[in-house]
Every structure is written in structure tokens, then in C-alpha cells.
Design an enzyme around this catalytic site. Structure first.
Site, short mmCIF file in Angstrom:
data_model
loop_
_atom_site.label_atom_id
_atom_site.label_comp_id
_atom_site.label_asym_id
_atom_site.label_seq_id
_atom_site.Cartn_x
_atom_site.Cartn_y
_atom_site.Cartn_z
N LYS A 50 32.19 60.95 -95.33
CA LYS A 50 31.21 61.73 -94.56
C LYS A 50 31.91 62.73 -93.65
O LYS A 50 31.54 63.89 -93.57
CB LYS A 50 30.32 60.79 -93.73
N GLN A 94 27.25 53.84 -88.58
CA GLN A 94 27.46 53.29 -89.92
C GLN A 94 27.04 51.82 -89.98
O GLN A 94 27.47 51.01 -89.15
CB GLN A 94 28.94 53.45 -90.33
N ASP A 117 20.37 60.04 -89.89
CA ASP A 117 20.11 59.05 -90.94
C ASP A 117 18.62 58.92 -91.21
O ASP A 117 18.21 58.37 -92.24
CB ASP A 117 20.65 57.67 -90.50
#
Ligand code: NDP
Length: 280
Positions: A50, A94, A117
């Protein structure tokens, strides 16, 4: 019939090129912060990918790697600091988090306008209310793939296998918003094969290697395989038995090289959208 391949790598590369081109015209660099807690090895790979992808499109990107022993209060303090940092447009924590930290509380602590997200309850609610803002990356990527494949969505019978917060549910909402007639199937569904056979568009997100067999697929269907499963022999397979399904489907995504590359591309897209919304 041998199905056409829907090439996620190519679609993702084009999306990333477009994002890089837009970023190069901006007077600022969109800021992304990825927070990783502990040493989960898979998370390490995801976070590095990422960060690299964000750097490549010109974002101001950094990873905050916190020790395994970080308390929930300490993590919430880090999130609070990032929420208040004007240089930060997107925050991603994460998952999975260590067991002593409640992921729900951490997700809810991220400022909704920086929740790239798309997991914050406010963003999930907006999507369910038909007013999508920041949408979870994987289902968003699936919508890109469906559109790139030329699938006709309006009026199509779509079946989503799986009802998780990060894939199945938002996927169903996005297909509904695209005027599909949507069925959501899950572990309590009575006859999964029969539900799948009715699908003109089938999205599989169950995490069961090759569970969807060829005779579950209607001739001419478009099949999107979200599953990523590592077999004992090291092979990576999806939730769909690819060869069998290809004999019936009109178009299908491979694993790897289908949905996977889209998830990161959509994280970049969400970060750019968050930056544009915040900074006008
Ligand atoms: P979850 O485990 O959170 O959810 C799985 C869903 O599948 C649940 O709704 C569950 O039903 C359903 N399910 C499980 N087993 C069966 C079964 N035998 N029959 C019918 N339904 C079943 O998984 P995720 O949604 O997080 O992920 C799904 C898959 O997608 C995984 O393989 C994951 O690795 C992959 N993935 C891929 C990404 C990518 O970038 N390509 C990103 C995210 C995930 P119930 O609710 O009833 O328990």
C-alpha cells in the site's frame, strides 16, 4: 464456452495512472497514513504494498509501525493525532489488530472523512442509505471490474456469496445502487448452488477454496472471484473452481490478478477523493 478473462492488473494499472495524472496537477500531495500494530507477516506485506503504491502515484505516504504490546488507548491516541493532522487525508488501520485491541472501537475512532477503508459505521450507513461517500476498497474495485468488463448491470440478477462488513454487505449495496436485483447468500443459505445458478453476475467472497463449482455457474454469467486462499501445496486459489467455471461463464476474474490489484488501486482512489473533499 471459454470465458473471457477480466484482467484486474490492467484495470488497476489504468486507474493508478489516472490517479497519478490527477495528483500531478494538484497544488498539494494527498496524505496517507497506514497504521500497523504488531508483527502479523501478511499485514507486513499488505502495508508495504500500500505504501509503495501510494508513493508511486505521488502521495505523501508513511507507515506507522507500532509494537505488538501497544494498548488500545495508545492506538486510539495515535488515531486521534492523525485525525487532527491537516496534512493527513486518509488513515488506514491495518487489520487484524492484536487480540487485546477492539477493532470496532478503533475503526469508529477514525475521522469518517479520513476513513479511506470505508469501514466507519457512518460511511457504512451512508452507503446503506444510498448516499455513498468513502466505500470499502474491495467491493469498489469489483464495481470497476464489472464496468470494465462491459457487464450490463441495470436489471441484472446478481448474487453475492458472503455477507462480511468489508466485502459481502457493501458489495450488495453497490450492486443495488447499480440497479441489479441482488441476492446475498451466506453459510445459512439452504441451497447455495441453486442461488448461484440464477446469477447473471456472481461475486464470490467466502474464503473457501474453489467452493463454487462449474455447474453452479449459469451459461453466460460474469463471475468475480474475491477469494484469496492459500492451499497446502502453496498454490493461491479463489473461491471459484476457475477451470470448471470458465466453461460456463462469459467473463471471469483470475486469482491472482483479478480483484486483488483493484483493492489497492481503490485505496488510492479513496485517498484522492478524501483529499479533494477535505481540501475543496
Ligand atoms: P469473512 O470470513 O469475514 O466472511 C465470509 C463470508 O462467507 C461470511 O458471510 C460467511 O457466512 C460466508 N461463508 C463462509 N463459508 C461459507 C460456506 N461454506 N457457504 C456459504 N457461505 C459461507 O471473509 P471476508 O469477507 O473478509 O473475505 C472473503 C474472502 O475474500 C477471503 O478469501 C478473503 O481472503 C478474500 N478477500 C480478498 C480481498 C482482495 O483484495 N481480493 C480483500 C478482502 C478479502 P456467515 O456470515 O453466515 O458466517
Amino acid at each position: 464456452m471459454t470465458a473471457r478473462l477480466i484482467d484486474g492488473k490492467a484495470v488497476a494499472a489504468e486507474l493508478r495512472r489516472g490517479i497519478a495524472a490527477r495528483v500531478s496537477t494538484l497544488p498539494f500531495r494527498p496524505g496517507l497514513r497506514v497504521v500497523r500494530v504488531g508483527e502479523d507477516p501478511a499485514s507486513g506485506v499488505y502495508v508495504r504494498n500500500k505504501d509503495k503504491a501510494a508513493q508511486e502515484v505521488g502521495f505523501d505516504s508513511a507507515t506507522l509501525h507500532l509494537p505488538q504490546a501497544t494498548t488500545e488507548a495508545e492506538l486510539l491516541a495515535v488515531v486521534g493525532r492523525l485525525n487532527g493532522d491537516p496534512a493527513v487525508d486518509g488513515i488506514l488501520v491495518q487489520l487484524p489488530l492484536p487480540a487485546h485491541i477492539a477493532a470496532d472501537r478503533v475503526i469508529a475512532a477514525v475521522a469518517p472523512e479520513k476513513d479511506v477503508d470505508g469501514f466507519h459505521p457512518l460511511n457504512a450507513g451512508l452507503l446503506a442509505a444510498g448516499q455513498p461517500r468513502l466505500v470499502p476498497c474491495t467491493p469498489k474495485g469489483v464495481m470497476h471490474l464489472l464496468r470494465a468488463s462491459g457487464a450490463v448491470l441495470a436489471g441484472a440478477r446478481a448474487v453475492v456469496l458472503g455477507r462480511s462488513q468489508i466485502v459481502g454487505r457493501p458489495m450488495a449495496q453497490l450492486l443495488l445502487a447499480a440497479d441489479c436485483t441482488v441476492t446475498v447468500a451466506h453459510s445459512r443459505t439452504r441451497d447455495l448452488a441453486a442461488e448461484c445458478r440464477r446469477a447473471e453476475i456472481l461475486v464470490a467472497a467466502v474464503g473457501r477454496p474453489e467452493m463454487v463449482r462449474g455447474d453452479w455457474i449459469a451459461d453466460g454469467a460474469t463471475v468475480i472471484d474475491v477469494g484469496i486462499n492459500r492451499l497446502a501445496d502453496g498454490r493461491l486459489v479463489g473461491d471459484v473452481a476457475f477451470e470448471e467455471a470458465s466453461a460456463h461463464a462469459e467473463a471471469i476474474t483470475p486469482v491472482p490478478g483479478g480483484v486483488g490489484p483493484m483493492t489497492i488501486a481503490c485505496l488510492l482512489e479513496n485517498t484522492l477523493e478524501a483529499a479533494m473533499a477535505r481540501r475543496g
